[in-house]
Design a protein around this motif. Structure first.
Motif, PDB file in Angstrom:
ATOM      1  N   ASP A   1       0.845  -1.184   0.000  1.00  0.00           N
ATOM      2  CA  ASP A   1       0.000   0.000   0.000  1.00  0.00           C
ATOM      3  C   ASP A   1       0.884   1.237   0.000  1.00  0.00           C
ATOM      4  OD1 ASP A   1      -2.043   1.800   0.195  1.00  0.00           O
ATOM      5  OD2 ASP A   1      -2.291   1.568   2.356  1.00  0.00           O
ATOM      6  N   GLU A   2       1.736   1.340   1.022  1.00  0.00           N
ATOM      7  CA  GLU A   2       2.626   2.492   1.123  1.00  0.00           C
ATOM      8  C   GLU A   2       3.747   2.143   2.087  1.00  0.00           C
ATOM      9  OE1 GLU A   2       1.936   6.615   3.222  1.00  0.00           O
ATOM     10  OE2 GLU A   2       0.905   6.603   1.269  1.00  0.00           O
ATOM     11  N   LEU A   3       4.967   2.485   1.729  1.00  0.00           N
ATOM     12  CA  LEU A   3       6.131   2.198   2.572  1.00  0.00           C
ATOM     13  C   LEU A   3       6.971   3.460   2.685  1.00  0.00           C
ATOM     14  CD1 LEU A   3       8.067   0.200   4.058  1.00  0.00           C
ATOM     15  CD2 LEU A   3       9.120  -0.215   1.812  1.00  0.00           C
ATOM     16  N   GLU A   4       7.323   3.832   3.904  1.00  0.00           N
ATOM     17  CA  GLU A   4       8.151   5.011   4.114  1.00  0.00           C
ATOM     18  C   GLU A   4       9.509   4.566   4.643  1.00  0.00           C
ATOM     19  OE1 GLU A   4       5.693   7.390   6.612  1.00  0.00           O
ATOM     20  OE2 GLU A   4       4.776   8.440   4.921  1.00  0.00           O
ATOM     21  N   LEU A   5      10.568   5.070   3.993  1.00  0.00           N
ATOM     22  CA  LEU A   5      11.930   4.700   4.349  1.00  0.00           C
ATOM     23  C   LEU A   5      12.603   5.855   5.078  1.00  0.00           C
ATOM     24  CD1 LEU A   5      13.120   3.014   1.029  1.00  0.00           C
ATOM     25  CD2 LEU A   5      12.041   1.951   3.013  1.00  0.00           C
TER      26      LEU A   5
ATOM     27  N   GLN B   1      12.112  10.666   7.574  1.00  0.00           N
ATOM     28  CA  GLN B   1      11.552   9.916   6.454  1.00  0.00           C
ATOM     29  C   GLN B   1      12.007  10.583   5.151  1.00  0.00           C
ATOM     30  OE1 GLN B   1       7.330   9.898   7.207  1.00  0.00           O
ATOM     31  NE2 GLN B   1       7.462   8.212   8.671  1.00  0.00           N
ATOM     32  N   VAL B   2      12.670   9.821   4.283  1.00  0.00           N
ATOM     33  CA  VAL B   2      13.260  10.410   3.083  1.00  0.00           C
ATOM     34  C   VAL B   2      12.610   9.925   1.794  1.00  0.00           C
ATOM     35  CG1 VAL B   2      15.505  10.883   4.126  1.00  0.00           C
ATOM     36  CG2 VAL B   2      15.085   8.630   3.122  1.00  0.00           C
ATOM     37  N   ILE B   3      12.037   8.714   1.796  1.00  0.00           N
ATOM     38  CA  ILE B   3      11.439   8.160   0.573  1.00  0.00           C
ATOM     39  C   ILE B   3      10.107   7.508   0.918  1.00  0.00           C
ATOM     40  CG2 ILE B   3      11.666   6.473  -1.305  1.00  0.00           C
ATOM     41  CD1 ILE B   3      14.664   6.709  -1.081  1.00  0.00           C
TER      42      ILE B   3
END
Length: 656
Positions: free
Chosen positions: A499-503, A643-645
């Motif tokens: 769904d959505e992933l934050e790196l 959070q960068v990506i």
């Protein structure tokens, strides 16, 4: 659908094409590449290796023949003969070898590549301002113009400070000490100080004080001051010497005083030394190089235009163009114009024209799309997709483009066309051909020579760029527009999983664009899209919840995979495989599950700096083509909680 690669067969094929086991002095692998030291470079068939399924590209650097595989490099390495892989454990990697030219090109490219984007940006800005003045949209005496011009001209005025940063990174010197050193050079001509003139205290710069006929000395030694704004070579030489001085000081001084005593000693020594010797010598060398090329141009402008235009893209392929780039910059900085760089525009646009000619000629939809996108990128000054993906592999279009560039170069040389700024040649940088003073505008000839090269390359490639065999093959492989159903299904499958992933950032430091990384495999995006960080801490953390799929024993690289199929590569430093684990302490092993913020490894940044190793840490999605990536922050300071990506499913191509 991607071709399934047999890694054992790939290892056998690579071994054969590098000249066999007897041609290999040593071979090791890092997180993405097989690194060969060959006995005879001529025994390796680079072109054939690049065509092998599973090979991304081939890079030659520092005496190594590097075959870029990607995440599966351990599988290929395991397929090599045990006699090679066992011997590699006991051999020193010769990463510092290579001829003088190779080392020189590597140094210059590493220093200038990170600043080319900003350099192109200010070049375009100054060109657009010149257009605005010529079109009477703005007066060059207005304060609005002066403020915008300051934005464009500041880059060149403070160029030594900018190059001090990239040179310090390359030579492993302290960045902030290098910036202070560069600032001291500029200080002598920009900052007014108190001096005695005819017995009276007056305020003026040291340079103006000397130009007025007064003596400037340091401990009784005469100092010949120069104007260092916009200079290139003096600061590069000075930072190199700085790095040689810092290393023994950092080893000798105790860690409790090292961080502030070393910079003090370096500046006390380097500022006078640079002003006395290194600076004037660097200015002289830069002027001498410019004078040699200018003399060749004066002897025959037409011949110079033809040669530069025809040879430029060839020099780019071998990387030797970096030896000329400083001369272009030096000419613009000192004279305000440059007649040599103008001939580079036909060289770039002719490659775009050849790719466009193939776009019009080809029937195979996949090859047609590749040529079209490469032509568009080439028009805006990015020729790598056109050269490496389209024209050079087919040979004929590349030769046609080189010949067409020569025609445009002849036009530019014959008309004494000049450019008045710098930047990657392309459509957006054409305005640098406008003389800000309006005294000698040759922009029309710059456009004409460039356009002729583009059109000629496109037409000749359309009619003569493909052999009869190529035409027949193209017709045979041509297919109707592919259905999007499979892509939709694939996209739906990903959407169900992701769904959505934050790196998060894997390390604290300064975020920089991936394109500024001094390694073409990473900066080109061939390994995948992502970010890079100049670390200020030696602790590397997991950017998200994942499983460790690759954990190099040396501790310099880790491959992670999320349960939604996102593959992440974290590579600590450039060419850090040469350290063989020295300075790295890994905290995870292959197969281990980690949570966001878990410590992956620790690295000794001071050791890397002392050994001249670039500590830039890269985080890539090696399967980024399957997803949509949104970059959440612009270049600035980040920490492992930033959070960068943001990763999302790729957008569906379905039409509703």
């Amino acid at each position: 659908m991607a071709t399934k690669v047999d890694f054992q067969s790939l290892a056998t094929d690579v071994l054969k094409l590098v000249g066999g086991e007897n041609n290999i002095s040593s071979v090791v692998h890092c997180a993405t590449r097989l690194r060969f030291v060959l006995k005879d470079r001529s025994g390796a068939d680079e072109a054939a290796i690049k065509r092998l399924p599973g090979v991304i590209t081939v890079v030659e650097s520092g005496g190594q023949f590097q075959v870029v595989i990607g995440n599966n490099v351990p599988l290929v390495y395991a397929g090599l003969p045990a006699s090679l892989t066992a011997d590699a454990q006991g051999k020193n990697e010769q990463s510092g070898s290579g001829n003088f030219l190779g080392k020189a090109v590597d140094i210059v490219s590493s220093i200038f590549a990170p600043v080319l984007g900003a350099m192109a940006g200010v070049g375009i800005l100054k060109g657009l301002l010149a257009v605005a003045v010529v079109a009477n949209w703005i007066e060059n005496t207005s304060t609005t113009y002066q403020i915008l011009y300051a934005a464009g001209d500041a880059f060149f005025m403070f160029l030594p400070i900018i190059l001090a940063i990239t040179a310090a990174r390359k030579f492993g010197a302290s960045v902030f000490t290098a910036v202070t050193l560069a600032g001291a050079l500029l200080y002598t001509q920009l900052q007014a100080v108190s001096v005695l003139v005819d017995g009276e205290v007056q305020k003026m710069t040291l340079l103006a004080f000397q130009q007025a006929g007064n003596d400037v000395t340091f401990l009784g030694i005469p100092v010949v001051l120069q104007s260092y704004t916009s200079t290139v070579i003096p600061i590069i030489i000075a930072v190199w010497v700085q790095s040689l001085l810092e290393r023994p000081l950092n080893k000798f001084l105790h860690e409790s005083i090292r961080n502030f005593i070393t910079p003090m000693i370096v500046l006390v020594i380097m500022v006078p030394l640079t002003l006395l010797t290194l600076g004037p010598a660097g200015v002289w060398l830069g002027n001498a190089l410019a004078s040699v090329l200018q003399s060749a141009y004066d002897f025959s402008p037409i011949a110079s235009g033809i040669l530069i235009a025809m040879l430029w893209q060839i020099m780019v392929i071998f990387g030797v163009h970096w030896g000329i780039v400083p001369v272009f910059i030096n000419n613009v900085s000192l004279n305000g114009f440059d007649p040599l760089k103008a001939a580079c525009f036909p060289a770039v646009l002719s490659q775009a024209g050849a790719a466009f000619g193939l776009f019009l000629r080809l029937r195979d939809q996949q090859q047609k799309a590749l040529s079209g996108s490469a032509a568009l990128a080439g028009i805006f000054g990015i020729t790598e997709p056109a050269v490496y993906g389209v024209t050079l592999p087919r040979k004929r279009p590349f030769v046609i483009a080189v010949i067409s560039a020569g025609v445009g170069g002849a036009i530019i040389g014959a008309t004494s066309t000049m450019v008045y700024g710098t930047g990657a040649p392309g459509l957006l940088t054409l305005p640098i051909g406008i003389d800000p003073s309006g005294a000698n505008n040759t922009i029309g000839w710059l456009v004409a020579g460039t356009a002729v090269s583009f059109v000629l390359a496109a037409v000749l490639t359309y009619f003569f760029g493909m052999s009869a065999e190529d035409i027949a093959k193209d017709k045979a492989t041509a297919k109707p527009e592919p259905a999007v159903a499979s892509a939709e299904v694939a996209g739906a499958a990903v959407s169900q999983e992701l769904d959505e992933l934050e790196l998060n950032a894997p390390v604290a430091g300064t975020l920089i664009p991936l394109a500024e990384v001094a390694d073409p495999v990473f900066s080109s995006g061939k390994m995948g899209d992502g970010i890079a960080i100049m670390p200020t801490s030696g602790k590397i953390y997991a950017p998200c919840d994942a499983t460790v799929k690759v954990a190099m024993k040396s501790g310099h690289a880790f491959g992670l995979r999320t349960d939604t199929g996102v593959d992440i590569l974290i590579h600590i430093g450039i060419d850090t495989v040469a350290l063989k684990g020295e300075g790295f302490t890994p905290h995870v092993t292959r197969g281990q599950e980690v949570k966001a913020g878990d410590l992956l490894a620790e690295v000794d940044l001071e050791l890397m700096a002392a050994k001249g190793i670039d500590s830039t840490t890269i985080m890539l999605l090696t399967n980024s083509a399957k997803f949509r990536m949104d970059f959440l922050v612009t270049p600035r300071e980040v920490n492992p909680h930033t959070q960068v990506i943001q990763v999302r499913p790729a957008q569906s191509t379905a039409t509703v």
